[in-house]
Design a protein around this motif. Structure first.
Motif, short mmCIF file in Angstrom:
data_model
loop_
_atom_site.label_atom_id
_atom_site.label_comp_id
_atom_site.label_asym_id
_atom_site.label_seq_id
_atom_site.Cartn_x
_atom_site.Cartn_y
_atom_site.Cartn_z
N HIS A 112 47.72 64.67 45.35
CA HIS A 112 47.13 63.95 45.12
C HIS A 112 46.64 62.87 46.43
N PRO A 113 45.57 62.26 46.23
CA PRO A 113 44.80 62.18 47.33
C PRO A 113 45.82 60.54 48.25
N ARG A 114 46.19 60.37 48.68
CA ARG A 114 46.93 59.05 49.07
C ARG A 114 46.01 58.35 50.13
N ASP A 115 44.42 57.76 50.29
CA ASP A 115 43.79 57.10 51.08
C ASP A 115 43.26 55.78 50.15
N ASP A 116 43.20 54.94 50.64
CA ASP A 116 42.53 53.79 50.06
C ASP A 116 41.22 53.72 50.22
N CYS A 117 40.74 53.71 49.45
CA CYS A 117 39.17 53.41 49.29
C CYS A 117 38.71 51.90 49.54
N ASP A 118 37.82 51.19 50.64
CA ASP A 118 37.89 50.03 50.29
C ASP A 118 36.69 50.52 49.25
N ASP A 119 35.23 50.72 49.27
CA ASP A 119 34.83 50.62 48.53
C ASP A 119 34.24 51.25 47.13
N TYR A 120 35.88 51.65 46.74
CA TYR A 120 35.89 52.73 45.45
C TYR A 120 35.43 51.70 44.09
N ALA A 121 34.80 52.23 43.34
CA ALA A 121 34.43 51.56 41.74
C ALA A 121 35.61 51.78 41.02
N TRP A 122 35.64 50.29 40.46
CA TRP A 122 36.53 50.05 39.65
C TRP A 122 36.52 51.05 38.26
N VAL A 123 37.10 51.06 37.75
CA VAL A 123 36.96 51.86 36.34
C VAL A 123 37.02 51.05 35.55
N ASP A 124 35.54 50.71 34.47
CA ASP A 124 35.61 49.48 33.63
C ASP A 124 36.95 50.04 31.91
N PRO A 125 36.99 48.91 31.76
CA PRO A 125 38.34 48.75 30.75
C PRO A 125 37.43 48.94 29.37
N ASN A 126 36.71 48.30 29.14
CA ASN A 126 36.07 48.44 27.76
C ASN A 126 35.55 49.65 26.92
N PRO A 127 35.51 49.49 26.05
CA PRO A 127 34.87 51.24 25.20
C PRO A 127 33.39 51.19 25.51
N ASP A 128 33.44 51.98 25.50
CA ASP A 128 31.85 52.38 25.98
C ASP A 128 31.49 53.77 25.91
N PRO A 129 31.07 54.49 24.80
CA PRO A 129 30.71 55.70 24.36
C PRO A 129 29.94 56.28 25.75
N ALA A 130 29.01 55.51 26.10
CA ALA A 130 28.15 56.01 27.62
C ALA A 130 29.03 56.39 28.52
N HIS A 131 30.28 55.71 28.79
CA HIS A 131 30.78 56.10 30.05
C HIS A 131 31.65 56.78 29.41
N GLU A 132 32.12 57.85 29.36
CA GLU A 132 33.34 58.91 28.82
C GLU A 132 35.25 58.07 30.20
#
Length: 530
Positions: A112-132
């Motif tokens: 698995h990757p080991r780097d930590d990318c500062d501009d990573y986009a966090w995954v939204d925790p909320n339910p949303d069928p449009a964002h699987e």
């Protein structure tokens, strides 16, 4: 026959059954049933190379073996039909495979990757069928539990924001404590724990009231499951010094394959890996231990570390993420597997915002009797139940109030002739407005004092600890009160009511902020003595 390891071949003692199964298959009969598998042997590989010391076991079962130098392993017969085998090693995604007696048993792990990318986009925790990929789409019950927790509200908690900005419940400025005004140069300190997904150069770091989108979700799923380890493991001297995300070793991948760390080493959704830190109190330490501006403000981790609970191996997760006994699948229909309910952690994250949890953590006993020549003698006993740190803990403003009230047969309130009295931190003013200063009782709390001698003081202005009367783990505290009464020579009849009350802030702070916080009664006992 010589017994040796062959990748994917079952134990030699079963070879005659293999031949029989092949014969039956040629005749059109059903061949192998999963429950006929004996011991299984195979290899763990990284690509085409053997992977030594990988942990291997039947999925959902706790037993594990280590692959040898050639990646070989041997497992006993599966505990139930159609069981899969899982393998994991640090630095690799978890891999699984079905135990098939007629095909080579190979489990291939990928790094698995080991780097930590500062501009990573966090995954939204909320339910949303449009964002699987939103967390709640697959983990509905976990999301439901988490969304009611203090972690979910960490960024929008009104107490936090009002204390940060100096506002009151209605948003009026200049009302009581204000961290931003006292330390404008250090405003970003707060986000390390309350909004750990916010970058240090984000304007939200200077003012958490500006948070929007995923940042407003506080300590959310993706943040928690990006933690690979903590620097506090190797550097215990930094406990309380490095805070929040600054002490966490995170892996936020660049565009490409996702990764989620967790406490299960046999998940099989293809993006998961295991990290031992998820079963350790060190995972919690960076936000629950803090020396700030020279004050030991948050001491929960060190309280636990010095307790018999730590020596017995009882971790924070054992109490605050205790399985609910109901949940059996964390992602039903989305790659999750059925498990024993006692193996899946609750994400309610029970704590100070959970009244039922607080009540379960303390016991109050009251003994009242007539004593000749004395009057009514009352003994109260307060005892924490299974609490591995001081009670209460966390914010230094949290406290318990032991409140004793005695009335004669006419309803007149009696003053004790002996016994402790609640100090001014219980609040001065009308009793009907929940001011208990001067009343019989005791406060179990931590009192910080500022340079002017005022207490309670916010931790960022504190210069001294006036006192700490909180209950230590397993400590039993008894107090004696005597009420003489005025009914002689008639028999003294007294109604005694004893309450144990929890408050998140001292009364002077509650009043300054106009917070509508109700008192949480943890125990309430009434005794009649004649």
């Amino acid at each position: 026959m010589t017994n040796f390891y062959i990748a994917g071949v079952i134990h030699p003692a079963r070879l005659s059954l293999v031949a029989l199964a092949g014969l039956l298959a040629t005749l059109g009969w059903s061949s192998w049933r999963p429950d006929e598998l004996g011991a299984v042997e195979g290899r763990v590989l990284a690509g085409d190379e053997p992977l030594a010391a990988a942990r291997v076991g039947w999925q959902t079962r706790p037993e594990r073996v280590l692959a040898d130098a050639a990646g070989r392993f041997r497992l006993p017969a599966p505990p139930r039909p159609a069981q899969r085998i899982a393998a994991w090693k640090e630095g690799y995604y978890i891999g699984t495979a079905a135990a098939e007696p007629r095909s080579p048993m190979r489990i291939v792990l990928s790094k698995h990757p080991r780097d930590d990318c500062d501009d990573y986009a966090w995954v939204d925790p909320n339910p949303d069928p449009a964002h699987e990929h939103n967390c709640a789409n697959c983990h509905a019950e976990i999301y439901r539990q988490w969304s009611a927790s203090a972690h979910a509200g960490a960024a929008i908690n009104r107490h936090f924001l009002d204390v940060f900005a100096g506002t009151d419940w209605s948003g009026q400025p200049g009302r009581g404590w204000s961290f931003a005004d006292a330390h404008p140069e250090a405003r970003a300190v707060c986000v390390a724990c309350h909004l750990p997904g916010v970058a240090a150069d984000d304007p939200v770091a200077e003012d958490p009231r500006l948070a929007s989108g995923v940042a407003r979700e506080g300590i959310h799923c993706d943040i928690c499951h990006k933690v690979a380890a903590t620097s506090l493991s190797a550097h215990p001297e930094l406990v309380g010094i490095e805070h929040g995300r600054l002490a966490l070793d995170m892996v936020r991948p660049r565009a490409g394959r996702q990764i989620f760390f967790g406490p299960l080493d046999d998940a099989e959704r293809g993006q998961d890996t295991y990290a031992p830190i998820y079963r350790s109190s060190l995972y919690c330490a960076s936000c629950h231990e803090g020396t700030l501006f020279g004050t030991r403000a948050y001491t929960t981790f060190s309280e636990w570390r010095g307790s018999a609970y730590a020596r017995a191996g009882v971790q924070c997760q054992n109490c605050h993420m205790k399985p609910d006994g109901v949940l059996t699948n964390i992602a039903p229909g989305h790659g999750g597997v059925e498990r024993e309910p006692g193996t899946l952690a609750s994400h309610r994250l029970a704590g100070a915002s959970d009244a039922a949890f607080l009540r379960s953590a303390v016991e109050l006993r009251v003994d009242a009797r007539q004593e000749a020549g004395v009057g009514i003698a009352l003994t109260t006993t307060v005892r924490p139940i299974g609490v591995g740190h001081r009670l209460p803990t966390g914010s230094p403003d949290r406290h318990l109030i032991l409140l004793v009230q005695a009335q004669d047969r006419h309803g007149a309130e009696l003053s004790p002739t002996s016994g402790p009295v609640i100090g001014p931190e219980g609040g001065w003013g009308p009793r009907a407005e929940r001011n208990y200063g001067g009343a019989p009782g005791k406060i179990y709390g931590k009192l910080l004092e500022d340079a002017e001698g005022d207490s309670p003081a916010p931790f960022w202005n504190a210069v001294a600890l006036r006192g700490d009367t909180r209950l230590a783990p397993d400590e039993v505290d008894s107090q004696r009160f005597v009420f003489a009464g005025t009914e002689a020579p008639s028999p003294l009849r007294v109604r005694v009511r004893v309450r144990l009350i929890y408050r998140s802030f001292y009364k002077s702070v509650l009043d300054a902020k106009a917070w509508p916080d109700p008192d949480i009664t943890l125990a309430d006992q009434t005794v009649h003595v004649e």
